[in-house]
Scaffold this motif. Sequence first.
Motif, PDB file in Angstrom:
ATOM      1  N   SER A 287       0.674  -1.374  -0.257  1.00 27.41           N
ATOM      2  CA  SER A 287       0.028  -0.101   0.146  1.00 27.41           C
ATOM      3  C   SER A 287       1.259   1.185  -0.175  1.00 27.41           C
ATOM      4  O   SER A 287       1.430   1.582   1.249  1.00 27.41           O
ATOM      5  N   VAL A 288       0.878   1.497  -1.134  1.00 29.70           N
ATOM      6  CA  VAL A 288       2.078   2.893  -1.470  1.00 29.70           C
ATOM      7  C   VAL A 288       0.857   4.022  -1.720  1.00 29.70           C
ATOM      8  O   VAL A 288       1.161   4.327  -3.696  1.00 29.70           O
ATOM      9  N   SER A 289       0.401   4.785  -1.589  1.00 28.15           N
ATOM     10  CA  SER A 289      -0.852   5.943  -1.852  1.00 28.15           C
ATOM     11  C   SER A 289      -0.811   6.826  -1.068  1.00 28.15           C
ATOM     12  O   SER A 289      -0.320   6.721   0.559  1.00 28.15           O
ATOM     13  N   TYR A 290      -1.312   8.197  -1.491  1.00 28.46           N
ATOM     14  CA  TYR A 290      -1.912   8.918  -0.942  1.00 28.46           C
ATOM     15  C   TYR A 290      -2.946   8.724   0.348  1.00 28.46           C
ATOM     16  O   TYR A 290      -3.399   9.529   1.329  1.00 28.46           O
ATOM     17  N   HIS A 291      -3.215   7.664  -0.152  1.00 30.23           N
ATOM     18  CA  HIS A 291      -4.510   6.688   1.740  1.00 30.23           C
ATOM     19  C   HIS A 291      -4.000   6.439   2.330  1.00 30.23           C
ATOM     20  O   HIS A 291      -4.477   5.970   3.274  1.00 30.23           O
ATOM     21  N   ASN A 292      -2.859   5.915   2.053  1.00 28.73           N
ATOM     22  CA  ASN A 292      -2.443   4.690   4.194  1.00 28.73           C
ATOM     23  C   ASN A 292      -1.560   6.326   4.955  1.00 28.73           C
ATOM     24  O   ASN A 292      -0.398   7.108   4.489  1.00 28.73           O
TER      25      ASN A 292
END
Length: 104
Positions: A61-66
Amino acid sequence: MILLSILAMTAVVFLSRYLFLSPKLPLKLNGNAQRLLSYSSPAVLTAIWAPIVFIHDDRLSVSYHNPYLIAAILAAFIAWKTKNVIATTVLSMLCFFVLNSWIL
């Protein structure tokens, strides 16, 4: 059986620490061994935090939602700028709690 395992692990950890930290024992490591052991703390800490930050629901999970990733990046930036452990801990935890309640 579990209690015996816990006691055995406690004895192993205590004895291994005592052998290296007791000033009364004449056990000294050479320079190469000390240099090699200096890498163990960062390696262990990375093995602890990396799965927490990067893996969620058994996938990367490499996103700005993490929120874990954003708080980790902020913590690294605060630690670099302030070099203050307490400020880094408090500000990054505050950021994480705000992001976690806002994003999730």
